[in-house]
Design a protein around this motif. Structure first.
Motif, PDB file in Angstrom:
ATOM      1  N   UNK A   1     -15.476   2.099 -54.655  1.00  0.00           N
ATOM      2  CA  UNK A   1     -13.944   1.925 -55.347  1.00  0.00           C
ATOM      3  C   UNK A   1     -13.254   1.265 -54.628  1.00  0.00           C
ATOM      4  N   UNK A   2     -13.360   1.627 -53.235  1.00  0.00           N
ATOM      5  CA  UNK A   2     -11.972   1.464 -51.995  1.00  0.00           C
ATOM      6  C   UNK A   2     -12.300  -0.166 -52.039  1.00  0.00           C
ATOM      7  N   UNK A   3     -13.765  -0.524 -51.737  1.00  0.00           N
ATOM      8  CA  UNK A   3     -14.023  -2.271 -51.493  1.00  0.00           C
ATOM      9  C   UNK A   3     -13.382  -2.814 -52.954  1.00  0.00           C
ATOM     10  N   UNK A   4     -13.749  -2.062 -54.064  1.00  0.00           N
ATOM     11  CA  UNK A   4     -13.498  -2.830 -55.154  1.00  0.00           C
ATOM     12  C   UNK A   4     -11.778  -3.264 -55.473  1.00  0.00           C
ATOM     13  N   UNK A   5     -11.267  -1.938 -55.034  1.00  0.00           N
ATOM     14  CA  UNK A   5      -9.758  -2.128 -55.352  1.00  0.00           C
ATOM     15  C   UNK A   5      -9.169  -3.009 -54.064  1.00  0.00           C
ATOM     16  N   UNK A   6     -10.131  -3.511 -53.333  1.00  0.00           N
ATOM     17  CA  UNK A   6      -9.368  -4.220 -52.003  1.00  0.00           C
ATOM     18  C   UNK A   6      -8.395  -3.523 -51.261  1.00  0.00           C
ATOM     19  N   UNK A   7      -8.713  -2.338 -51.031  1.00  0.00           N
ATOM     20  CA  UNK A   7      -7.661  -1.224 -50.355  1.00  0.00           C
ATOM     21  C   UNK A   7      -8.289  -1.460 -48.766  1.00  0.00           C
ATOM     22  N   UNK A   8      -7.372  -1.122 -47.704  1.00  0.00           N
ATOM     23  CA  UNK A   8      -7.548  -1.393 -46.382  1.00  0.00           C
ATOM     24  C   UNK A   8      -8.486  -0.066 -45.960  1.00  0.00           C
ATOM     25  N   UNK A   9      -9.137  -0.290 -45.002  1.00  0.00           N
ATOM     26  CA  UNK A   9      -9.958   0.805 -44.356  1.00  0.00           C
ATOM     27  C   UNK A   9      -9.419   2.245 -44.228  1.00  0.00           C
ATOM     28  N   UNK A  10      -8.059   2.330 -43.759  1.00  0.00           N
ATOM     29  CA  UNK A  10      -7.482   3.385 -43.644  1.00  0.00           C
ATOM     30  C   UNK A  10      -7.247   4.076 -44.867  1.00  0.00           C
TER      31      UNK A  10
END
Length: 282
Positions: A157-166
């Protein structure tokens, strides 16, 4: 400590956490009589507080990302209560007190720990979601069963939402705390909402005060309404929340069987629906 810092590259805060786990295990073994004595383990000073909080655009992007229903429920619970992840996954439907408009994050029979689980306001969005979900004990559930972890789904989900690693799930909690302070909510109310202090004997009854965490309730509801302008699923829940605005059964005098007056939802300017609070009436 040298190995954790130099070889592993851990921060002092994370090294403290690792050593703390080992220290707790040794103390537990000594208490059970499994070892004769316990060495003194000196923990390093605590590290800096988690420094990151999200922007509105990042939260909107997360909430609009395609995700399984149980993950959506998980973030909705955290958004509406500012609770920790384990409290969100443990939340059962019976912990929502409709008559008092409260969410008791610590279920009966569970001992409180250092990570205190407070009783927080029940917001219309969460009440509406629970009303329309399929019958289940847990609000966050996978085919009716409690969800043990969201780590695998979260990475995707984090990758799909283009959110930073932190950006990790607890970023939601830190973000809400930051936004509440930016909106002028008193520190003690934010602390109470986050469970940063345990309630005393007298405080046990404070949650039944109609003004209980009133400013935090109003500000958190306003935050959700603001996000709903760009998050269709939230907007739909707020629309459904109109029907659950009066969350207690009332008699002809507009009071509950216990004699408490029921506060209905009302439209506030252009922001949406919000319980009337003492702060808003000023």
């Amino acid at each position: 400590m040298r190995w954790l810092r130099i070889e592993k590259g851990y921060s002092d805060g994370y090294a403290r956490r690792v050593l703390g786990v080992g220290k707790s295990a040794l103390n537990r073994a000594w208490k059970r009589g499994e070892i004769a004595q316990v060495p003194f383990v000196e923990l390093p000073k605590g590290g800096e507080a988690y420094p990151h909080y999200a922007s509105r655009e990042q939260i909107v992007r997360l909430l609009n990302t395609d995700m399984p229903e149980h993950i959506w429920a998980y973030f909705l619970v955290r958004l509406c209560t500012a609770c920790r992840g384990d409290a969100a996954r443990d939340l059962q439907v019976f912990q929502l007190d409709r008559s008092a408009r409260l969410v008791r994050l610590n279920p009966p029979g569970r001992a409180q720990t250092k990570k205190y689980r407070p009783t927080v306001p029940l917001l219309p969005a969460l009440a509406a979601y629970v009303d329309q979900m399929k019958p289940a004990s847990y609000v966050v559930n996978w085919h009716g069963r409690r969800v043990a972890s969201i780590k695998t789904s979260w990475r995707k989900i984090r990758v799909r939402a283009a959110l930073p690693v932190w950006f990790v799930p607890k970023t939601m909690r830190h973000t809400l705390a930051t936004w509440l302070r930016q909106r002028g909510v008193p520190a003690w109310e934010v602390s109470g909402l986050l469970g940063h202090h345990a309630a005393g004997t007298t405080d046990v009854y404070a949650k039944f005060d109609p003004k209980y965490l009133g400013e935090a309730r109003a500000a958190l509801a306003a935050i959700i309404e603001d996000l709903a302008r760009d998050v269709p699923k939230l907007r739909d829940l707020l629309a459904d929340g109109v029907s659950v605005g009066s969350v207690a059964a009332t008699n002809d005098n507009g009071k509950t069987p216990e004699g408490l007056a029921v506060t209905p939802l009302r439209v506030v300017g252009g922001t949406g629906f919000e319980p009337v609070t003492p702060t808003m009436s000023r």
